[in-house]
Scaffold this active site. Structure first.
Site, PDB file in Angstrom:
ATOM      1  N   THR A   1       0.815  -1.215   0.000  1.00  0.00           N
ATOM      2  CA  THR A   1       0.000   0.000   0.000  1.00  0.00           C
ATOM      3  C   THR A   1       0.849   1.266   0.000  1.00  0.00           C
ATOM      4  OG1 THR A   1      -1.836  -1.117   1.064  1.00  0.00           O
ATOM      5  CG2 THR A   1      -1.714   1.255   1.378  1.00  0.00           C
TER       6      THR A   1
ATOM      7  N   SER B   1       2.018  -7.692  -0.698  1.00  0.00           N
ATOM      8  CA  SER B   1       2.893  -8.456   0.200  1.00  0.00           C
ATOM      9  C   SER B   1       2.508  -9.923   0.293  1.00  0.00           C
ATOM     10  CB  SER B   1       2.948  -7.817   1.586  1.00  0.00           C
ATOM     11  OG  SER B   1       1.738  -7.973   2.277  1.00  0.00           O
TER      12      SER B   1
ATOM     13  N   THR C   1       1.452  -4.357   4.411  1.00  0.00           N
ATOM     14  CA  THR C   1       1.289  -4.713   5.821  1.00  0.00           C
ATOM     15  C   THR C   1       0.686  -6.105   6.024  1.00  0.00           C
ATOM     16  OG1 THR C   1      -0.852  -3.635   5.780  1.00  0.00           O
ATOM     17  CG2 THR C   1       1.007  -2.334   6.586  1.00  0.00           C
ATOM     18  N   ASP C   2       0.102  -6.662   4.956  1.00  0.00           N
ATOM     19  CA  ASP C   2      -0.615  -7.931   5.135  1.00  0.00           C
ATOM     20  C   ASP C   2       0.277  -9.036   5.704  1.00  0.00           C
ATOM     21  OD1 ASP C   2      -2.833  -6.694   4.107  1.00  0.00           O
ATOM     22  OD2 ASP C   2      -2.836  -7.752   2.194  1.00  0.00           O
TER      23      ASP C   2
HETATM   24  N1  ASP Z   1      -3.185  -3.973   2.297  1.00  0.00           N
HETATM   25  C1  ASP Z   1      -1.867  -4.296   2.064  1.00  0.00           C
HETATM   26  C2  ASP Z   1      -0.885  -3.232   2.534  1.00  0.00           C
HETATM   27  O1  ASP Z   1      -1.080  -2.723   3.573  1.00  0.00           O
HETATM   28  C3  ASP Z   1      -1.514  -4.799   0.750  1.00  0.00           C
HETATM   29  C4  ASP Z   1      -0.267  -5.588   0.903  1.00  0.00           C
HETATM   30  O2  ASP Z   1      -0.007  -6.134   1.967  1.00  0.00           O
HETATM   31  O3  ASP Z   1       0.497  -5.595  -0.048  1.00  0.00           O
HETATM   32  O4  ASP Z   1       0.062  -2.877   1.901  1.00  0.00           O
END
Ligand code: ASP
Length: 348
Positions: A18, A65, A97-98
């Protein structure tokens, strides 16, 4: 003695997520956002960074991720080691963050030096009001360039808090405070640009000397009420070399599942974790069929305080160098013993 340069050198690796996500035309219109920005662009959006460190950037991956693999992380750890050999004071990794709770933990297991590796990301992408990526990146570089962070291993810096990789979890799908350490709390924070470390953890007894080749697949299954876990019959047939079971509470499964689990544990390592999200699996309290005592007596290996995803990372890396079930058992025991070492206050 190592003189720290007056302006520390920090390398920023971008992996996507993100923090790097925009729409095709730069905003969020149309088909939604995807990782499109590289480390240069992410850094350029935060002019305050110039006063903190001399930055080098590496666009390492540009992916969500969930697409990161453990092989990617082994490659990243090697690249980070090379940068440390070249004299950088610290490293920042930006990513989604995932999976930050797993990737940061893998880096903690793979890297053993004193210099910090700080993983960060964002919950709000750059097209949104109040995007948190720039503030998180600034705080991450402040930590990575600080002498205070020496010896911390891999940490996650998010929302001005510093979390140990071994404890941090993503606990919310959209909140900017999603990254938390439910079992332990943060080990420090960033305030007025200063890195403050209030708890120093014992370094992990890492059983991993660096995977030498293939990292075997490890399955993760969560028990839920009324389930007979028929999927257990598919684990070996699907090519998994190990299994992590996220069990109820202190480490419990339905009694009817025990024969299958016990049978599997004679052939591949089966790790017993808790699905609760905090605390550790017990080892000697409950005595009913399917209890933690029963399962451990039948060969399951307690994960200690590691949750399912982190136990899976540890098992995968251990299995890349060692396939014997008893060796895996020792690796988990040693690992948990090292975490039980006293937590000393900073400066001791
Ligand atoms: N929602 C996710 C992020 O916070 C997408 C990911 O993990 O790539 O980046």
């Amino acid at each position: 003695m190592n003189e720290r340069p007056r302006t520390p050198r920090v390398t920023v690796f971008s992996l996507g997520g993100t923090i790097a996500a925009t729409g095709a035309g730069g905003d969020a219109q149309g088909d939604g956002v995807s990782p499109r920005l590289g480390a240069d662009e992410i850094v350029d959006a935060v002019p305050q960074l110039g006063g903190v460190a001399e930055l080098e950037t590496v666009a390492f991956r540009q992916i969500p991720s969930g697409d990161i693999t453990l092989a990617d992380l082994v490659e990243l750890a090697d690249e980070i080691s090379r940068r440390f050999d070249d004299g950088v004071a610290g490293v920042v990794v930006t990513q989604g963050t995932d999976t930050i709770e797993e990737t940061s933990f893998a880096l903690d297991l793979l890297l053993h030096g004193e210099r910090p590796v700080v993983v960060t990301g964002a919950m709000r992408n750059p097209t949104m009001a109040g995007a948190d990526g720039p503030a998180n990146l600034l705080a991450a570089v402040q930590v990575a360039s600080s002498a205070e962070a020496s010896g911390l291993g891999a940490v996650v810096v998010f929302d001005d808090e510093i979390h140990a990789a071994r404890f941090v979890r993503k606990t919310h799908s959209s909140s900017t405070g999603a990254l938390r350490s439910p079992s332990a709390g943060p080990i420090g924070w960033v305030s007025e640009g200063r890195c403050r470390v209030v708890l120093r953890l014992a370094r992990l007894a890492s059983p991993v000397v660096g995977p030498t080749g293939v990292i075997p697949s490890v399955a993760l299954l969560t028990v839920s009420v009324g389930d007979d876990m028929a999927l257990l019959a598919q684990v070996e047939a699907s090519g998994y070399a190990g299994l992590v079971v996220e069990a109820f509470g202190a480490g419990h499964v339905p009694a009817r599942v025990v024969p299958r689990l016990a049978d599997l544990a004679t052939r591949i390592p089966v790790i017993l974790a808790t699905r609760t999200g905090a605390g550790e699996v017990l080892q000697g309290t409950y005595g009913f069929p399917g209890s933690e005592r029963d399962l451990i007596s039948r060969g399951l290996i307690p994960a200690g305080f590691l949750d399912g995803p982190k136990a899976r990372v540890l098992l995968s890396l251990v299995l890349s160098v060692e396939s014997d079930i008893d060796a895996v058992r020792s690796a988990f025991a040693n690992f948990n013993a090292s975490v039980g070492a006293p937590i000393t206050s900073h400066g001791s």
